[in-house]
Design a protein around this motif. Structure first.
Motif, mmCIF file in Angstrom:
data_model
loop_
_atom_site.group_PDB
_atom_site.id
_atom_site.type_symbol
_atom_site.label_atom_id
_atom_site.label_comp_id
_atom_site.label_asym_id
_atom_site.label_seq_id
_atom_site.Cartn_x
_atom_site.Cartn_y
_atom_site.Cartn_z
ATOM 1 N N THR A 147 0.610 -1.053 -0.076
ATOM 2 C CA THR A 147 0.450 0.079 -0.061
ATOM 3 C C THR A 147 0.963 1.432 -0.328
ATOM 4 N N LYS A 148 0.444 1.984 -0.059
ATOM 5 C CA LYS A 148 1.060 3.731 -0.342
ATOM 6 C C LYS A 148 2.027 3.957 1.493
ATOM 7 N N ASP A 149 1.415 3.286 2.214
ATOM 8 C CA ASP A 149 1.368 3.522 3.479
ATOM 9 C C ASP A 149 2.976 2.155 3.977
ATOM 10 N N PHE A 150 2.696 1.279 2.680
ATOM 11 C CA PHE A 150 3.918 0.798 3.159
ATOM 12 C C PHE A 150 5.330 0.803 2.705
ATOM 13 N N TYR A 151 4.925 1.822 0.979
ATOM 14 C CA TYR A 151 5.847 2.791 0.585
ATOM 15 C C TYR A 151 6.945 3.574 1.179
ATOM 16 N N ARG A 152 5.840 4.211 2.031
ATOM 17 C CA ARG A 152 5.764 4.885 3.340
ATOM 18 C C ARG A 152 7.002 4.686 3.780
ATOM 19 N N ALA A 153 6.823 4.078 4.706
ATOM 20 C CA ALA A 153 7.712 3.505 5.869
ATOM 21 C C ALA A 153 8.903 2.612 5.404
ATOM 22 N N VAL A 154 8.679 2.198 4.446
ATOM 23 C CA VAL A 154 9.934 1.103 3.892
ATOM 24 C C VAL A 154 10.570 2.543 3.170
ATOM 25 N N ASN A 155 10.038 3.803 2.901
ATOM 26 C CA ASN A 155 11.187 4.637 2.261
ATOM 27 C C ASN A 155 11.513 3.814 0.748
ATOM 28 N N ILE A 156 10.470 3.243 -0.235
ATOM 29 C CA ILE A 156 11.001 2.999 -1.386
ATOM 30 C C ILE A 156 9.529 3.555 -2.129
ATOM 31 N N ASN A 157 9.860 3.960 -3.628
ATOM 32 C CA ASN A 157 9.323 4.194 -3.979
ATOM 33 C C ASN A 157 8.657 3.217 -5.048
ATOM 34 N N GLN A 158 7.129 3.466 -5.147
ATOM 35 C CA GLN A 158 6.145 2.558 -5.992
ATOM 36 C C GLN A 158 7.190 1.754 -7.266
ATOM 37 N N VAL A 159 7.850 2.843 -8.382
ATOM 38 C CA VAL A 159 8.401 2.297 -9.337
ATOM 39 C C VAL A 159 9.758 1.069 -9.288
ATOM 40 N N ARG A 160 10.238 1.926 -7.801
ATOM 41 C CA ARG A 160 11.630 1.176 -7.359
ATOM 42 C C ARG A 160 11.354 -0.655 -7.023
ATOM 43 N N PHE A 161 10.593 -0.604 -6.052
ATOM 44 C CA PHE A 161 9.976 -1.424 -5.377
ATOM 45 C C PHE A 161 9.446 -3.035 -6.624
ATOM 46 N N GLN A 162 8.413 -2.312 -7.358
ATOM 47 C CA GLN A 162 8.377 -3.229 -8.341
ATOM 48 C C GLN A 162 9.482 -3.700 -9.096
ATOM 49 N N GLN A 163 10.383 -3.081 -9.580
ATOM 50 C CA GLN A 163 11.624 -3.296 -10.622
ATOM 51 C C GLN A 163 12.648 -4.322 -9.418
ATOM 52 N N ILE A 164 12.122 -3.961 -8.441
ATOM 53 C CA ILE A 164 13.136 -5.257 -7.196
ATOM 54 C C ILE A 164 12.166 -6.367 -6.972
ATOM 55 N N TRP A 165 10.693 -6.167 -6.825
ATOM 56 C CA TRP A 165 9.381 -7.186 -6.883
ATOM 57 C C TRP A 165 9.292 -8.182 -7.984
#
Length: 135
Positions: free
Chosen positions: A77-95
């Motif tokens: 969720t947006k809260d997760f992205y904020r809490a871990v300080n990783i933006n959506q694009v970067r997280f999806q690249q990793i995921w």
């Protein structure tokens, strides 16, 4: 006729075809073979986490999250992205396996998921043992 009436459901055979050929065949060719639009195939792959090009050998972030949560049901969720300080694009690249998570990113995710010291040590220990596997 409403929009929902015109949607074509994905069959198990179509899904299996996409999963099997995701890295070998272009989206355009898969769409032609399945009788669907390129956008439809592309969106299906995106929504279901089917990567086109796997670049990392082991997706450590996915493994880390898998210790606490079944990854099939994990939807950040947006809260997760904020809490871990990783933006959506970067997280999806990793995921999706296009990039490897940094140690800082792994640490922030572990902290957010309330990993105990023992769980982290076990994860790191198993990770080191798997480095010597001949897979």
């Amino acid at each position: 006729m409403s929009k929902t009436d015109t949607k074509k459901r994905w069959t198990a055979k179509e899904v299996e075809y996409i999963k099997t050929n995701a890295t070998a065949i272009s989206i355009k060719d898969m769409a032609t073979k399945l009788g669907r639009s390129e956008l439809s195939v592309q969106l299906y792959m995106l929504r279901h986490g089917i990567a086109r090009h796997q670049q990392v050998k082991r997706n450590l972030l996915r493994e880390l999250i898998g210790v606490k949560i079944d990854t099939a049901y994990f939807h950040p969720t947006k809260d997760f992205y904020r809490a871990v300080n990783i933006n959506q694009v970067r997280f999806q690249q990793i995921w999706q396996g296009y990039r490897q998570a940094t140690s800082d990113e792994m640490e922030r995710v572990a902290h957010h998921l309330n990993f105990s010291r023992e769980e982290l040590l076990k994860f790191l220990f198993n990770r080191q043992l798997n480095l010597f596997d001949n897979d």
